[in-house]
Scaffold this motif. Structure first.
Motif, short mmCIF file in Angstrom:
data_model
loop_
_atom_site.label_atom_id
_atom_site.label_comp_id
_atom_site.label_asym_id
_atom_site.label_seq_id
_atom_site.Cartn_x
_atom_site.Cartn_y
_atom_site.Cartn_z
N LEU A 331 102.47 44.21 0.15
CA LEU A 331 102.04 44.53 -0.93
C LEU A 331 101.88 45.72 -2.42
O LEU A 331 101.22 45.54 -2.90
CB LEU A 331 100.52 45.02 -0.20
CG LEU A 331 99.26 44.21 1.04
CD1 LEU A 331 98.50 45.20 1.81
CD2 LEU A 331 98.28 43.01 0.26
N TYR A 332 102.60 46.04 -1.41
CA TYR A 332 103.63 47.05 -1.76
C TYR A 332 103.92 46.60 -3.13
O TYR A 332 104.53 46.77 -4.48
CB TYR A 332 104.71 48.02 -1.56
CG TYR A 332 103.44 49.40 -1.42
CD1 TYR A 332 103.57 50.25 -1.88
CD2 TYR A 332 102.97 49.45 0.53
CE1 TYR A 332 102.77 51.43 -2.40
CE2 TYR A 332 102.29 51.17 0.55
CZ TYR A 332 101.75 51.92 -0.64
OH TYR A 332 101.21 52.69 -0.38
N ALA A 333 104.98 45.70 -2.56
CA ALA A 333 106.01 44.63 -3.46
C ALA A 333 105.17 44.26 -4.29
O ALA A 333 105.71 43.89 -6.25
CB ALA A 333 106.72 43.38 -2.65
N ALA A 334 103.98 43.83 -4.84
CA ALA A 334 103.07 42.87 -5.34
C ALA A 334 102.20 44.03 -6.12
O ALA A 334 101.85 43.20 -7.38
CB ALA A 334 101.90 41.77 -4.50
N GLU A 335 102.78 44.88 -6.30
CA GLU A 335 102.45 45.86 -6.99
C GLU A 335 102.88 45.93 -8.43
O GLU A 335 102.97 46.13 -9.15
CB GLU A 335 101.99 47.18 -6.51
CG GLU A 335 100.93 47.60 -5.63
CD GLU A 335 99.74 48.41 -6.28
OE1 GLU A 335 100.13 49.87 -6.92
OE2 GLU A 335 98.62 48.25 -6.80
N GLU A 336 104.74 46.05 -8.18
CA GLU A 336 105.72 45.91 -8.89
C GLU A 336 105.17 45.41 -9.86
O GLU A 336 104.86 43.88 -9.81
CB GLU A 336 106.17 46.15 -8.61
CG GLU A 336 106.66 47.52 -7.93
CD GLU A 336 107.66 47.18 -6.57
OE1 GLU A 336 108.82 46.32 -6.63
OE2 GLU A 336 108.33 48.14 -5.75
#
Ligand code: AHM
Ligand code: MG
Length: 336
Positions: A331-336
């Motif tokens: 989920l954090y990777a998708a934010e970037e």
């Protein structure tokens, strides 16, 4: 079983650590001595915690005793116990405690090659109602051949030699890793010895429990909000997760280690770095999680890769079962 009543082949923590030591022929036993002093501190605090409910009766924490002196609060007492135990081991150079603003530099005559970072009594809001609390610790080795400086403790968590915690709960449990797996020991009060009760702890690959202070939800960032939503309303056909939150990191992490699942103390709009301290809360627990086959992530990186700049620095933390932490990482990777 009749024979069980006379068992003397118990694996005590002392025997366990000495056994480990024989695997390192170059070892001079310094680590075993240091650890025995930590264990002594844990036993002492355990006794004090067990009497805490009788405080009014016995004149403990916060009360005035017969001499008219103020009795020490449990967290202050625990700090003094560990500082004394660690200095008198003769094996430490620098001590960082949650209770002390500044690091303690051990006087030269009593110095040794280890640095210990610790929270003597974590979960302070739980002390007065008798809910589980604990001690958390991590051990670094000082860099050779120079005067000890703060840089010796401002090292990434992956440089720790050992980490552990002691939980003062329905029983007193010490969980330890020296970098080759995780082992759990339970205090037998009649013997005064920690006995190996949980050999080679492995965290389940995926869990059914999430653990977070949801009262902070209004200030969470996107990935944390999405993750917790997916725990409650999964969209992949799986069952919703159960919520368990004690508010005592040692107890919440201990349950996570044994039953699986995820523990999170995220950053939010009010506290971008969350609440938990890198050196003596985030690092030791992340070390244990990885050693048990789980993961620990800060929202940006592997927790143990973080390089602290200040001894009381904080960081967001997501730790637990491998698959559950993988989801939040995605989920954090998708934010970037
Ligand atoms: P403390 O060091 O003041 O005891 O605070 C640390 C504790 C942790 O044990 C626990 O995970 C966390 O604080 C709970 O915080 P909150 O009450 O915000 O949920
Ligand atoms: Mg704490």
């Amino acid at each position: 079983h009749a024979a069980d009543a006379h068992r003397t082949d118990l694996m005590t923590i002392t025997r366990f650590v000495l056994n480990e030591q024989t695997k390192h022929p170059e070892s001079r036993g310094d680590f075993s001595i240091l650890l025995s002093h930590i264990v002594l501190g844990c036993k002492f605090v355990c006794t004090a915690v067990n009497k805490a409910g009788l405080a009014k009766l016995l004149g403990l924490a916060g009360e005035t005793n017969v001499q008219g002196e103020d009795q020490k609060k449990l967290d202050v007492l625990s700090n003094e116990v560990f500082i004394k135990a660690l200095v008198s081991s003769g094996r430490t150079s620098i001590l960082v405690s949650e209770e002390d603003e500044e690091a303690t530099f051990v006087e030269p005559a009593k110095r040794g090659k280890y640095c210990v970072v610790f929270d003597p009594l974590d979960g302070s809001s739980n002390i007065d109602c008798g809910v589980s609390i604990g001690t958390i610790f991590g051990i670094y080795m000082i860099k050779d051949g120079h005067e000890p400086t703060l840089d010796d403790v401002l090292q990434p968590g992956k440089n720790m030699l050992a980490a552990g915690y002691c939980m003062y709960g329905s029983s007193c449990t010490l969980v330890l890793s020296t970098g080759s797996g995780v082992n759990g020991f339970t205090l037998d009060p009649s013997l005064g010895e920690f006995i190996l009760t949980h050999p080679d702890i492995k965290i389940p690959k995926k869990g059914k429990i999430y653990s977070v202070n949801e009262g902070n939800a209004k200030n969470w960032d996107g990935p944390t909000t999405k993750y917790v939503q997916s725990c409650k309303y999964p969209t992949d056909g799986s069952s919703p997760k159960s919520l368990r939150y004690i508010g005592s990191m040692v107890a919440d992490v201990h349950r996570t280690l044994l039953y699986g699942g995820i523990f999170l103390y995220p950053g939010d709009k009010k506290s971008p770095n969350g609440k938990l301290r890198v050196l003596y809360e985030v690092f030791p627990m992340s070390f244990l999680m990885e050693q048990a086959g789980g993961q620990a992530f800060t929202g940006k990186q592997r927790a143990l890769d973080l390089v602290p700049e200040k001894i009381h620095e904080r960081a967001p933390i997501f730790l637990g079962s491998y698959d559950d932490v993988e989801e939040i990482k995605n989920l954090y990777a998708a934010e970037e």
